[in-house]
Motif scaffolding. Structure first.
Motif, PDB file in Angstrom:
ATOM      1  N   ILE A 115      28.857  29.876  54.290  1.00 41.91           N
ATOM      2  CA  ILE A 115      30.192  30.468  54.218  1.00 41.91           C
ATOM      3  C   ILE A 115      31.232  29.362  54.157  1.00 41.91           C
ATOM      4  N   SER A 116      32.108  29.463  53.178  1.00 43.16           N
ATOM      5  CA  SER A 116      33.231  28.526  53.068  1.00 43.16           C
ATOM      6  C   SER A 116      34.479  29.200  53.609  1.00 43.16           C
ATOM      7  N   LEU A 117      35.153  28.536  54.510  1.00 44.90           N
ATOM      8  CA  LEU A 117      36.473  29.019  54.898  1.00 44.90           C
ATOM      9  C   LEU A 117      37.480  28.397  53.936  1.00 44.90           C
ATOM     10  N   PRO A 118      38.351  29.209  53.332  1.00 49.35           N
ATOM     11  CA  PRO A 118      39.288  28.656  52.341  1.00 49.35           C
ATOM     12  C   PRO A 118      40.138  27.510  52.886  1.00 49.35           C
ATOM     13  N   GLU A 143      41.034  33.183  59.172  1.00 51.85           N
ATOM     14  CA  GLU A 143      39.926  33.428  58.240  1.00 51.85           C
ATOM     15  C   GLU A 143      38.634  33.721  59.011  1.00 51.85           C
ATOM     16  N   THR A 146      38.801  37.219  60.490  1.00 53.49           N
ATOM     17  CA  THR A 146      38.481  38.225  59.465  1.00 53.49           C
ATOM     18  C   THR A 146      36.983  38.261  59.202  1.00 53.49           C
ATOM     19  N   LEU A 147      36.369  37.087  59.152  1.00 53.82           N
ATOM     20  CA  LEU A 147      34.918  37.017  58.940  1.00 53.82           C
ATOM     21  C   LEU A 147      34.176  37.787  60.028  1.00 53.82           C
ATOM     22  N   MET A 150      34.289  41.365  59.262  1.00 51.07           N
ATOM     23  CA  MET A 150      33.425  41.777  58.150  1.00 51.07           C
ATOM     24  C   MET A 150      31.978  41.989  58.611  1.00 51.07           C
ATOM     25  N   LEU A 151      31.580  41.242  59.648  1.00 45.47           N
ATOM     26  CA  LEU A 151      30.187  41.284  60.103  1.00 45.47           C
ATOM     27  C   LEU A 151      29.993  42.132  61.353  1.00 45.47           C
TER      28      LEU A 151
ATOM     29  N   VAL B  64      38.915  42.772  50.938  1.00 46.09           N
ATOM     30  CA  VAL B  64      38.979  42.353  52.340  1.00 46.09           C
ATOM     31  C   VAL B  64      40.344  42.655  52.952  1.00 46.09           C
ATOM     32  N   TYR B  65      41.400  42.279  52.238  1.00 42.50           N
ATOM     33  CA  TYR B  65      42.738  42.344  52.831  1.00 42.50           C
ATOM     34  C   TYR B  65      43.555  43.562  52.387  1.00 42.50           C
ATOM     35  N   TYR B  99      29.805  43.459  55.457  1.00 42.16           N
ATOM     36  CA  TYR B  99      29.672  42.948  54.093  1.00 42.16           C
ATOM     37  C   TYR B  99      30.101  41.500  53.993  1.00 42.16           C
ATOM     38  N   LEU B 100      29.607  40.874  52.950  1.00 41.47           N
ATOM     39  CA  LEU B 100      29.945  39.489  52.657  1.00 41.47           C
ATOM     40  C   LEU B 100      30.202  39.340  51.162  1.00 41.47           C
ATOM     41  N   ILE B 101      30.983  38.335  50.828  1.00 44.72           N
ATOM     42  CA  ILE B 101      31.237  37.993  49.433  1.00 44.72           C
ATOM     43  C   ILE B 101      30.403  36.747  49.108  1.00 44.72           C
ATOM     44  N   LYS B 111      40.476  33.397  48.246  1.00 47.30           N
ATOM     45  CA  LYS B 111      41.147  32.945  49.475  1.00 47.30           C
ATOM     46  C   LYS B 111      40.758  33.827  50.657  1.00 47.30           C
ATOM     47  N   ILE B 112      39.489  34.033  50.807  1.00 45.18           N
ATOM     48  CA  ILE B 112      38.912  34.716  51.960  1.00 45.18           C
ATOM     49  C   ILE B 112      37.624  33.992  52.304  1.00 45.18           C
ATOM     50  N   SER B 113      37.137  34.173  53.522  1.00 43.82           N
ATOM     51  CA  SER B 113      35.857  33.600  53.905  1.00 43.82           C
ATOM     52  C   SER B 113      34.786  34.184  52.992  1.00 43.82           C
ATOM     53  N   HIS B 114      33.974  33.323  52.415  1.00 38.51           N
ATOM     54  CA  HIS B 114      32.962  33.796  51.464  1.00 38.51           C
ATOM     55  C   HIS B 114      31.781  32.839  51.465  1.00 38.51           C
TER      56      HIS B 114
END
Lengths: 372, 372
Positions: A115-118, A143, A146-147, A150-151, B64-65, B99-101, B111-114
Motif C-alpha cells: 500500500i502506498s500512502l499518497p 490517509e 481512511t485506509l 476501508m478495511l 473512497v471520498y 475494499y482496496l484499490i 490520491k488515496i491509499s492504494h
C-alpha cells in the motif's frame, strides 16, 4: 513458563487477550525512512549507517518472499544479527494471519505489492528541526485513517507494526516535542543505547524548530513535522481510524509505540479501551529503556503485553545475540507472535521452533552470514 | 422481479451464490491506463479522449471520498453520464464490504491509499503491437498472485473489478492474440460500439507484433505484452492466487472479464469451479456484444450472473441514459451489487434507492452536470 507476560495493567490485558480468540484480524507493517538513521551511531539496523535507508524495504521483501529482492542480503546488524522480520515471518507462516505492507516513505520502493500512502515522504534528519512538511504529516495521518476505514468491516483486530531505522530517536523527538520529559527512556537495537547522541540530536532539532510544546499538544502534526518521521504519524492515523470503527488494535512494537500513542492521544483519540501495546520480552527486560514509564507518562490506560520470547537456548549464535541486548523488537515481531498465540492458539514453543527453522533456512539459502 | 439473473450455467451459478451467504469477503478494484483509450473513438469514459487517462484515478478517489481529488469533476461521458463507480459506491456504502484499490499502471497516481504493484506500467497504444514490456506483464501477474496469497486467509471470497478506459479494445487484443476469433463480441461504454475501429487497431497491432497465437497460448504474457494492458493480466494473477488458496472469486465486470479468464486459463489455472463472472443486466441485454458467446468460446465452465439493475424509472435522466446503452458496467459495479445482495442479503431495491440518493448527493455537491 508462560507464553504471554502481562507487563502493565494485567487485568485489562488479559481481558483484551480473551476477547480476541479466533477473531478476524489483519496485520499491517508500516515502513518508512528517516535520514536521522544515517547519522553515525544512531542505528545499527543495517551493516552501515547509509544502508539503514534500505532496511525497511528489504525487511518486508524478506517477510513476503523469504529473501530480499532489492538487495541480495537480509538486513543484519554490523555483527551479522538478523532482522526481527525473521520472527514475524515465522509467526505469519504458522498463523496465516493476512497482512499488508504500508509504505509511508521508504527510501526505496519495496519490490512487492504494497500500500502506498499518497503523502509518503522520507523524513529528514531531525536535528534540522524540519523532519517532514506539515502537510505530509497531516496527509499521512488522514490517509491511514481512511485506509483503516476501508478495511475495518472485515476485521475485529488490527496488528500494526513498523520498520524504521532511527525510529527510537524520532520517538524521542516526537515525545519531547509534545512536552514530555522522557530522556533516557527510549530503547535501541543495540546493547549500548546511545542516549547522549539521541538527546543531542533532539535538542538541536528542538532549538532549530522553535517548536512550542503547548501548541504541539493542540496540534501534534507540528511535533511530527519538526522532530518526527513518516511512520509513527501514519500508525497513529490508522489507530484512530480503527478505534473509531470499533476495531481493536495491537500496537506491535517497543518504546516507539509511545510515539504512536502520544500522537493519537493529542489528536483526541480515546485510547482507554480496545488498544494494547504488544512487544517482546527483550524490551521489557531492557535496562537501558523504560516502556512502562513511557506509557505511564503518556497514556496510562494502555496495557502492555510481551511475548515471552527467549533465545537463550537457541542452537544459533545469531539468535542468542538477542539475549545480549541486540535487536529486541521490530517489524511487529512481538505483537505478531502475541496475535499468533492469542488469536490462533499456537503455542510459543511451536513458534520458536519455526523461528529456528526459518533461521536455518535463511542461512542456507542466502543473506545471513552465520556468526561462529 | 428477481434481484439476480442467472445468465449462463444457472445451476452452478445458484450453487455459487448459495455458498457465499454471510461469508468473509473483500473487494479489490484494479485500475490502470492504456494509451489506446486516447485514440479518438475508442473510449467515452471521460469528456475527451485525453481525459480518459485520468478516469481510473478519479473513479477510485470518488469511490473512497465521494468526490475526486486529482480533478474537481466526477468522470462522466461526453454526454455527462456519470461513472459506474457511483453504483459501486452506493453498494459499498450499504454492504460495508471491505475494499482496496490496486494500481497496476494508472496514468496518474490516485490520491488515496492504494496498493502499488511494483511492475505497474501505463500501457502503450496497442496498434503499435508493443503494449507493455514482457517483464512487466509477467511481474504484474506474479505480484498480484502474491498479493492474493497475503490476503487469502482472511477471505472466503474476493470480488475483483476494473477501471481501464479502452479495456474492451485491449480485451479484443488479448483474445485475438491468443487465437480466439471474437470480432464484434466485446462490449463498449456507448450505444454505438465502434467494432470496426477496434478491429482495425487490433489487426494493426497483431501484424506489427508478429505474435504467434500458438506461442501465446503457451505463454499468454506474450499476448499481453503485444496487445494487452496492465489491468487484465494483474486480475488474472490475482485470480490464480485466490484459486490456489481455495478462495472463491467474482470477476466483477463485463466482456473484459473474458480476457482475465483467458489469461488465467492459458497459465494453467483451473477455472472449473470457485469463479463466476458477475456483471450487470445492461451487459446481458446489449445487442452489440456477446458475453455468453465469449465465455463459451474461452472457458465454458464459468457461470455468468447479472445484477438486475434497471434505471428505466429513475427520476434522474443521467441514470436513465444507462437504459439507452451508455456506460453499462465498470469499477466492479455489477459484481459489487451481486455480492451485496448475495453475501449481505441487501435487496436490490434498497441498493437502487441508495444509488439514487448517491446520484442526487453528487449532483448537489459537485462534479456531475445534470442532464436536462
Amino acid at each position: 513458563m508462560v507464553d504471554l507476560i502481562h507487563v502493565y495493567l494485567e487485568d485489562k490485558g488479559r481481558e483484551f487477550i480473551d476477547s480476541i480468540r479466533d477473531c478476524r484480524l489483519m496485520a499491517l507493517y508500516f515502513i518508512g525512512s528517516t535520514k536521522t538513521s544515517t547519522i553515525p551511531g544512531v542505528s545499527i539496523a543495517a551493516a552501515s549507517p547509509e544502508l539503514t535507508l534500505y532496511t525497511p524495504a528489504c525487511d518486508v521483501e524478506y517477510l513476503v518472499y523469504g529473501r530480499p529482492v532489492s538487495f541480495d542480503v537480509i538486513p543484519v546488524t554490523p555483527e551479522g544479527i538478523p532482522t526481527p522480520a525473521l520472527i514475524t515471518r515465522a509467526a505469519l507462516t504458522l498463523s496465516k494471519i493476512p497482512y499488508l505492507i504500508v509504505d509511508t516513505g521508504s527510501y526505496i520502493e519495496p519490490k512487492i505489492s504494497h500500500i502506498s500512502l499518497p503523502s509518503r515522504y522520507v523524513g529528514e534528519k531531525i536535528n534540522s528541526g524540519k523532519a517532514i512538511p506539515y502537510s505530509k504529516a497531516s496527509g499521512l495521518y488522514y490517509e491511514s485513517m481512511t485506509l483503516a476505514g476501508m478495511l475495518a468491516s472485515s476485521c475485529d483486530l488490527f496488528v500494526i507494526g513498523e520498520s524504521i531505522p532511527g525510529g527510537t530517536t524520532t520517538t524521542l523527538g516526537i515525545l519531547t516535542g509534545l512536552g514530555y520529559s522522557v530522556w533516557g527512556m527510549v530503547s535501541s537495537a543495540g546493547p549500548n543505547n546511545p542516549h547522549g547522541l539521541k538527546k543531542a540530536i533532539v535538542k538541536e532539532g528542538l532549538v532549530k524548530s522553535k517548536l512550542n510544546a503547548e501548541e504541539a499538544r493542540r496540534d501534534p502534526f507540528k511535533a511530527v513535522a519538526s522532530l518526527g518521521d513518516p511512520v509513527h504519524v501514519s500508525m497513529a492515523g490508522f489507530l484512530a481510524g480503527a478505534i473509531s470503527k470499533g476495531v481493536k488494535v495491537v500496537l506491535a512494537g517497543g518504546t516507539q509505540m509511545a510515539a504512536v500513542v502520544a500522537i493519537a492521544k493529542h489528536m483526541g483519540v480515546d485510547l482507554s479501551r480496545n488498544v494494547v501495546i504488544g512487544t517482546t520480552r527483550w524490551i521489557i527486560i531492557d535496562k537501558s529503556s523504560d516502556i512502562i514509564g513511557l506509557v505511564k507518562k503518556i497514556e496510562p490506560k494502555v496495557p502492555i503485553i510481551a511475548a515471552n520470547l527467549d533465545f537463550s537456548f537457541s542452537p544459533f549464535e545469531g539468535l542468542r545475540y538477542y539475549e545480549k541486548g541486540y535487536v529486541k523488537e521490530g517489524v511487529g515481531a512481538g505483537g505478531t507472535v502475541i496475535a499468533s498465540i492469542a488469536v490462533r492458539n499456537i503455542p510459543l514453543s511451536t513458534i520458536i521452533s519455526e523461528i529456528y527453522r526459518e533461521y536455518e533456512r535463511s542461512v542456507k539459502t542466502r543473506g545471513i552470514s552465520k556468526i561462529t
